[in-house]
Structure formats: C-alpha cells, structure tokens
Scaffold this motif. Sequence first.
Motif, mmCIF file in Angstrom:
data_model
loop_
_atom_site.group_PDB
_atom_site.id
_atom_site.type_symbol
_atom_site.label_atom_id
_atom_site.label_comp_id
_atom_site.label_asym_id
_atom_site.label_seq_id
_atom_site.Cartn_x
_atom_site.Cartn_y
_atom_site.Cartn_z
ATOM 1 N N HIS A 1 -4.541 -0.774 5.967
ATOM 2 C CA HIS A 1 -4.636 -1.693 4.830
ATOM 3 C C HIS A 1 -3.698 -2.898 5.018
ATOM 4 C CE1 HIS A 1 -7.380 0.715 2.580
ATOM 5 N NE2 HIS A 1 -6.543 1.700 2.320
ATOM 6 N N LEU B 1 -9.768 12.893 -2.756
ATOM 7 C CA LEU B 1 -9.530 11.513 -2.291
ATOM 8 C C LEU B 1 -10.161 11.200 -0.938
ATOM 9 C CD1 LEU B 1 -5.882 10.867 -3.569
ATOM 10 C CD2 LEU B 1 -8.068 10.491 -4.723
ATOM 11 N N ASP C 1 -6.814 -3.649 -5.384
ATOM 12 C CA ASP C 1 -7.704 -2.485 -5.402
ATOM 13 C C ASP C 1 -6.908 -1.160 -5.370
ATOM 14 O OD1 ASP C 1 -10.172 -1.295 -5.509
ATOM 15 O OD2 ASP C 1 -10.817 -1.901 -3.508
ATOM 16 N N ILE D 1 -0.726 8.039 -2.516
ATOM 17 C CA ILE D 1 -0.800 9.298 -3.278
ATOM 18 C C ILE D 1 -0.784 10.482 -2.313
ATOM 19 C CG2 ILE D 1 -2.272 10.670 -4.825
ATOM 20 C CD1 ILE D 1 -0.806 8.266 -6.153
ATOM 21 N N GLN D 2 -1.495 10.349 -1.210
ATOM 22 C CA GLN D 2 -1.515 11.432 -0.222
ATOM 23 C C GLN D 2 -0.130 11.625 0.407
ATOM 24 O OE1 GLN D 2 -4.911 9.677 1.848
ATOM 25 N NE2 GLN D 2 -6.265 11.290 1.094
ATOM 26 N N GLN D 3 0.593 10.520 0.616
ATOM 27 C CA GLN D 3 1.970 10.653 1.119
ATOM 28 C C GLN D 3 2.844 11.410 0.126
ATOM 29 O OE1 GLN D 3 3.473 6.689 1.875
ATOM 30 N NE2 GLN D 3 2.091 6.381 3.609
ATOM 31 N N LYS E 1 9.894 -0.316 6.153
ATOM 32 C CA LYS E 1 9.173 -0.689 4.930
ATOM 33 C C LYS E 1 9.825 -1.902 4.279
ATOM 34 C CE LYS E 1 5.861 -0.041 1.890
ATOM 35 N NZ LYS E 1 6.268 -0.672 0.669
ATOM 36 N N PRO F 1 -2.157 9.526 6.347
ATOM 37 C CA PRO F 1 -2.033 8.500 5.289
ATOM 38 C C PRO F 1 -1.204 7.289 5.742
ATOM 39 C CG PRO F 1 -1.691 10.695 4.355
ATOM 40 C CD PRO F 1 -1.754 10.871 5.860
ATOM 41 N N THR G 1 -6.882 1.635 -6.966
ATOM 42 C CA THR G 1 -7.487 2.968 -7.055
ATOM 43 C C THR G 1 -8.165 3.372 -5.745
ATOM 44 O OG1 THR G 1 -9.509 2.076 -8.041
ATOM 45 C CG2 THR G 1 -7.797 2.852 -9.555
ATOM 46 N N ILE G 2 -8.330 2.434 -4.838
ATOM 47 C CA ILE G 2 -8.809 2.765 -3.488
ATOM 48 C C ILE G 2 -7.662 2.658 -2.478
ATOM 49 C CG2 ILE G 2 -10.297 2.053 -1.567
ATOM 50 C CD1 ILE G 2 -11.999 3.220 -3.699
ATOM 51 N N LYS G 3 -7.039 1.496 -2.429
ATOM 52 C CA LYS G 3 -6.059 1.252 -1.372
ATOM 53 C C LYS G 3 -4.702 1.893 -1.667
ATOM 54 C CE LYS G 3 -8.410 -2.979 0.035
ATOM 55 N NZ LYS G 3 -8.301 -4.446 0.202
ATOM 56 N N GLN H 1 -3.522 5.116 7.595
ATOM 57 C CA GLN H 1 -4.420 4.429 6.655
ATOM 58 C C GLN H 1 -3.676 3.303 5.931
ATOM 59 O OE1 GLN H 1 -5.526 8.184 4.786
ATOM 60 N NE2 GLN H 1 -7.588 8.073 5.649
ATOM 61 N N GLN H 2 -2.409 3.547 5.624
ATOM 62 C CA GLN H 2 -1.598 2.492 5.004
ATOM 63 C C GLN H 2 -1.449 1.296 5.955
ATOM 64 O OE1 GLN H 2 2.422 3.741 4.263
ATOM 65 N NE2 GLN H 2 3.077 1.706 3.612
ATOM 66 N N ILE I 1 -13.547 9.992 -1.621
ATOM 67 C CA ILE I 1 -13.583 8.609 -2.128
ATOM 68 C C ILE I 1 -13.409 7.631 -0.969
ATOM 69 C CG2 ILE I 1 -12.396 6.941 -3.618
ATOM 70 C CD1 ILE I 1 -14.093 9.066 -5.111
ATOM 71 N N GLN I 2 -12.503 7.960 -0.053
ATOM 72 C CA GLN I 2 -12.290 7.086 1.107
ATOM 73 C C GLN I 2 -13.540 7.047 1.996
ATOM 74 O OE1 GLN I 2 -8.644 9.167 2.202
ATOM 75 N NE2 GLN I 2 -7.401 7.415 1.567
ATOM 76 N N TYR J 1 0.796 -1.237 0.000
ATOM 77 C CA TYR J 1 0.000 0.000 0.000
ATOM 78 C C TYR J 1 0.823 1.277 0.000
ATOM 79 C CZ TYR J 1 -3.047 -3.819 0.974
ATOM 80 O OH TYR J 1 -3.657 -5.037 0.892
ATOM 81 N N SER J 2 2.093 1.161 -0.418
ATOM 82 C CA SER J 2 2.862 2.383 -0.635
ATOM 83 C C SER J 2 4.022 2.076 -1.583
ATOM 84 C CB SER J 2 3.361 2.964 0.684
ATOM 85 O OG SER J 2 3.882 4.285 0.461
ATOM 86 N N MET J 3 4.899 3.029 -1.734
ATOM 87 C CA MET J 3 6.075 2.821 -2.584
ATOM 88 C C MET J 3 6.934 1.691 -2.014
ATOM 89 S SD MET J 3 8.455 6.121 -1.510
ATOM 90 C CE MET J 3 7.098 7.273 -1.170
ATOM 91 N N LYS K 1 1.895 13.482 -2.044
ATOM 92 C CA LYS K 1 1.470 14.888 -2.033
ATOM 93 C C LYS K 1 2.182 15.643 -0.914
ATOM 94 C CE LYS K 1 -1.201 18.589 -2.664
ATOM 95 N NZ LYS K 1 -0.692 19.590 -3.644
ATOM 96 N N LEU L 1 -4.604 5.060 -2.403
ATOM 97 C CA LEU L 1 -4.782 6.502 -2.179
ATOM 98 C C LEU L 1 -3.929 7.058 -1.038
ATOM 99 C CD1 LEU L 1 -8.606 6.936 -2.918
ATOM 100 C CD2 LEU L 1 -6.660 7.051 -4.484
ATOM 101 N N PRO L 2 -3.753 6.324 0.085
ATOM 102 C CA PRO L 2 -2.843 6.877 1.099
ATOM 103 C C PRO L 2 -1.432 7.126 0.534
ATOM 104 C CG PRO L 2 -4.161 5.111 2.058
ATOM 105 C CD PRO L 2 -4.435 5.099 0.567
ATOM 106 N N TYR M 1 -0.884 11.653 -11.422
ATOM 107 C CA TYR M 1 -0.496 10.273 -11.117
ATOM 108 C C TYR M 1 -1.358 9.318 -11.921
ATOM 109 C CZ TYR M 1 -4.661 10.371 -8.130
ATOM 110 O OH TYR M 1 -5.946 10.502 -7.672
ATOM 111 N N TYR N 1 6.516 11.304 5.870
ATOM 112 C CA TYR N 1 5.078 11.052 5.949
ATOM 113 C C TYR N 1 4.698 9.581 5.923
ATOM 114 C CZ TYR N 1 5.789 15.891 5.071
ATOM 115 O OH TYR N 1 6.277 17.163 5.154
ATOM 116 N N TYR O 1 -14.834 4.714 -9.544
ATOM 117 C CA TYR O 1 -15.189 6.126 -9.454
ATOM 118 C C TYR O 1 -14.495 6.890 -10.565
ATOM 119 C CZ TYR O 1 -10.577 6.573 -7.241
ATOM 120 O OH TYR O 1 -9.235 6.544 -6.995
#
Lengths: 180, 180, 180, 180
Positions: B138, D130, A124, A133-135, B88, B131, A126-128, B134-135, D133-134, A81-83, A137, A130-131, A150, B81, D150
């Motif tokens: 998940h 986002l 998933d 993407i927020q990171q 990780k 985020p 496009t949902i999971k 939230q990660q 969406i969450q 769920y992240s990079m 950001k 998103l955190p 993105y 963040y 979405y």
Amino acid sequence: MTIAVIYGGTRQNGNTELLTEQVVQGIVTEKIYLRDHTILPIEDMRHSQDGFQERNDDYNSILDRIMPHNILLFATPIYWYSMSGTMKNFIDRWSQTLRDPKYPDFKNKMASKKAFVIAVGGDDPTIKGLPMIQQFKHIFDFMGTDFEGYILGKGNKPEDIFQDKEALFAASQLNNNLKG
Amino acid sequence: MTIAVIYGGTRQNGNTELLTEQVVQGIVTEKIYLRDHTILPIEDMRHSQDGFQERNDDYNSILDRIMPHNILLFATPIYWYSMSGTMKNFIDRWSQTLRDPKYPDFKNKMASKKAFVIAVGGDDPTIKGLPMIQQFKHIFDFMGTDFEGYILGKGNKPEDIFQDKEALFAASQLNNNLKG
Amino acid sequence: MTIAVIYGGTRQNGNTELLTEQVVQGIVTEKIYLRDHTILPIEDMRHSQDGFQERNDDYNSILDRIMPHNILLFATPIYWYSMSGTMKNFIDRWSQTLRDPKYPDFKNKMASKKAFVIAVGGDDPTIKGLPMIQQFKHIFDFMGTDFEGYILGKGNKPEDIFQDKEALFAASQLNNNLKG
Amino acid sequence: MTIAVIYGGTRQNGNTELLTEQVVQGIVTEKIYLRDHTILPIEDMRHSQDGFQERNDDYNSILDRIMPHNILLFATPIYWYSMSGTMKNFIDRWSQTLRDPKYPDFKNKMASKKAFVIAVGGDDPTIKGLPMIQQFKHIFDFMGTDFEGYILGKGNKPEDIFQDKEALFAASQLNNNLKG
C-alpha cells in the motif's frame, strides 16, 4: 474493569481522538498521549552480554500507568497504512519489558487484558487498514491479550470523522459495552 | 541503476543486515543505518495554519542521500509483525516531505524508483510477516513506486539466517538481478 | 510419513502441477486430481432436523484416500486470488464430515497432519496470493493441522513456471525436506 | 441504478440472506440464488487450440441476468474463511467469459459497476474474514469494478445475525445509501 487509552496520534483533537472520545464518553479512563512523552526506539540487546540497558525515557512510567487497567484502547491515526511510528516505538519496547526483571509478570498481566483498536485514516481505511488490524491481531495473540474488536473510521480533514456514521455507531455500541 | 539501502534494525550485524549483505554483495550501495541518526516522529501539521515546521533532525539529510538512487532496499527486522518503529518514523515523515516546497518532486521521483523489502523475523515470518508486506504494498502503491519483490527470512539468534536456505537463495537471485 | 497430493487445477500439466512434480520427485505419493471427480457443493444442513444428507458423489471416497497420509500437499492454481472453486468445494465439505458419524475422528486426525500449499498464479502471486495463504492459515488453524510452508510460483502460459527460479529452488528444498 | 444480488449460500434464510434482506429492503432487485442453478467448475482452456468450450449449464443465463445492473451485491456466508465454493465457481468462470466472443464488453461493463460484499460467519468474522475481503478487493481491482463497501456480520445458528447490532446498522446505512 478500568480502562487505559493509549493515543498514538500527533495532532491534538485529531479524528482518531474525536472518535475515541465517543467510545469513552462518560467513563473515567487513564489517558496517555504518547506524543507528550519521550519514547526512544528499542535497542535490540537480547543477544548482548549485558542485556538491555535502561533507556532513561518515559517508557516505564507510561507502562506503569497502563498496567493496572484491564482494558486497553489503542487509538491511532492510520499513518502509512499502520499505527503511527510513535505507537510502534512504544510497542517495540515491549520486547525489552519481556526481559526486564522489574516486570516479571508483564506477559501474564497482558494476557489478562482485553484490547480494542480505534483507528482513523483517509485512504480507504476499511480496506487498506486491514493489514494493520492483522498486525494488531498477531501482537495481541503473542501476548495472549484478547483482541475484542476494532473500529476503522474514515477521515482526513479535521472533524471529518463526524460524517462516518458507521464508525460513530460502532463507537456508541462500544461505549455501551464498556459501560455495561 | 544505483542502490540505496535503508536499514531499520537496531542491532549491528543483525540477521536482517547479514541477509541484506548477501543481496548487495559486490555492488556499490549507499547504506543508511537509521539507528545512527535522529529521526523525530512526524507532527501532523497538515491542517494547521503554519503548516509543517522544520524538525531540525537528520531526516532531510537522509532523504537527500536516498533520492539520487533508482533502487531502494528497505531492510528491517520484523518487530512485532511489522517494520521497526525507527523505520516507521522515517516513512511517516514522508507526509511532511510531500508538502515540503524544498522537495517539489518528491512523489514523482519516488514513482520512478523500484523498491525491495528484506525482512527477518523469528515468529513464523512467512505467515505472520505477510501483513507487513501488504502494508509496504500500500505504501509503494501510494507513492507510485514499483514494489519489485521481497525476501522474508527466519532468524532469531545471531546468524540464524544462515540456516534459511530459501532466503539465502532468494538473496543470491536478487543479487544477480541487481548486478544484471 | 506418507504424502497425499490434492490437485485443484483444471488443466492437465498446468504450471501448478509441474511445480508440484518437482516437490514430490522421487517420492511415492497418493495423487488426487479433483477435476476427475464429482464433488458437489456443500448443502448447509447443520440446523435442519435431519442433519446433513449423503450427497452420493466422490467426496467420501477421496477423503478415504487422503486420511491415511501424514502430509497433505494442496496444489492449486491461483484462480481469482484464491484456490480453485473445485478445491474450495472440496474443503467446504469438511463442515459436513465434521458432523458425520462415519468420521468420528476427522478433526483429530487432521490435527496430526502437516500441510503445505503449492500455488501458481499469473498476476503478481507473491503479493496478490497472500490473502489465499492467510485463508489457508485460518483453515489449518481451525483443524489443528500444522501449516508447514508454501510456495507461490509465477506462471501464466504453459511451462512458465520453469522460469521462476525461486519457486523451483523452494520446490527442491521441500523435496529434500520431504525425502529426509 | 438497479441492483443484482448474487447469493452464494446453500441454506435458505441463512444469516447472510437475512442480513442482505435488510440491505435491500424496499428496493426492487434481481435476486440470484446460485444454489438453485448448476454452475460447473471452469475448465482452463486458455492455452488449448480450440479454446474454451460451452459448458451447457446455467452460468451464461445467470450472467445475462446480472449484466444489466449497475450495482452488484455479493452475499455469501463465510465458509472456511472465504466465499462459498458455489460462488467461487461462479467467479472462476469469469475467466472464460473474458475470452468469450459472445461477451465482447464483459470487462468494460464490469468496470462500470459498483460492488458490495455482505458476508456472515461464525468464527471471528471481523478478523478471520479479512483475507476474503482482500481477495474480493483484488478481484474487483482486476475487473475495474468499484468496491464500495462490505459488511461482515457474526452468526452461526439461524437468526443469530439479529444480535449483531453493528452489522444491522451498517445494513440500514447501506439501504439508505442504495435508495438514495
């Protein structure tokens, strides 16, 4: 405008790389495969008397290849769920560079760049995703880098990404935009 | 109920560690400082003929120390963040363990555990750290692990965390809860 | 420094109100119970020739009570993972006020205020309430309002909130802070 | 498979509606424009002796039009980083329906439906939209409804959405998918 692509994946020709190739098709880019380099984790020495120490790995040489470019593509598979940890270690080291007298303009230079994130995941995304993407950001906001967009693609098995028509369309749009 | 603490920070006695010590005060725990170990990044071999290969680092020995415990505390400074790259990389390797015949019950065992996250950051952690939370949600949902709670503390310079009264109170509450 | 409390709940003495009373104990505040007023949904007239029309409801009179204060507490139960529709309708109307010649300084005045969010929910509020916090962050960022903090409490049945010791502690801390 | 579209916008032919028309082009749908109806805010009577009271507005008649359909499209402009207050009031009322003996199967029926969200906003919707969406994800998870996808489009002035090629492509893909 020139482009550096920073690949965080650990598998050659993974879905993230395939999608990113669509994005940069026909464009000369500086491609950096982090997996081919040694990037040690940061050691937080902000508060030690001697400050950060040289880590003697490939981090600075990679940074030197990235800095001349105006546009940065961060291409990472979504791991947990992240990079990838590989890419995270690369970004963690920015804290050192921010205090490194050899890079006095690091933040200013990053603030003049545009960034895109391209990421493919199997669960998933496009949902999971998103955190993540927020990171990114928050990361780009801190540096002053413009987060221009993105693409979140879906893929698990090799070449799955070619079934994700929306991601492919977004890649072709971004390709046009970058060629523009 | 026994507890393993997984420390992701790279600085000894960092704010995250100080806060976590409040959480586990008076409790015997298995403490793992990831910075003292070598954990290589995952190489995604899910789709190669030979599958994942032994990486010959400290990952499995760390896992062996964690698995007997019912409660896992993930204690990480907030770097850029999210969790540290070191942590990780540790979590990324779970993808290998999920396919490792030496750990046939990895997911089931993780699903019977409770997890807490303790994280300290300097840049508006109760907002910009969300985020990351939230990660982790998940991540734990995927494994079936109960995500029982988290503490986001504020700190930048050494010992700053002792000014964050809400984080300290939450730590003492969690300490009571874990002793309970 | 004076304080206005904007209550979005629909139940008298609901958990959110009880928690908020802890926050403002011993402090004179302007209390606005949105449920006691008629606030019509916005009609988006930004692009019509005649612009926004007076809606002849209680919205402006509520705004007039809020604007003199430096600190705004948004106190809402978590309904369906965000603020109540009643509170959302109130905030939606800000788009009209931003273009209302009767409030030429609306944005500037909001930019000089500090805001707090106090919210109680029954379904894992410290996790599932986070998108609401992120939404409020975007709202306050747009207006330039300082988002100084939030409390997410847990409660379902009447008076449940008195079991949430961390929320009560955070409320007492905020009470001290506001008195200070 | 039949489709109900629930429009939360307050402006006729707004960007969200234009985008949604692309999604349902050539498909017979039940279209509900919430702005043409009176939907009172919920009054939380879960804990009162007499329970929820009839509100005598249009809510139930709207629900009766929606329930026969398998696929629900929630089409809302992004107001202040979430769905419109009008749509929020509609969803808030679900808490009443969940306890309404006239709708004994409400949750089960919702759990058999698929949902999509279509939302257009002017302020960086693919980032700042986002949390919405969450939030929808949590809403649908609670009900057991499948959140199938979405589209976040960008638009401010009338017809802006026709410049957002990715949103239009996603709409045409979803149109094919729904026709399929």
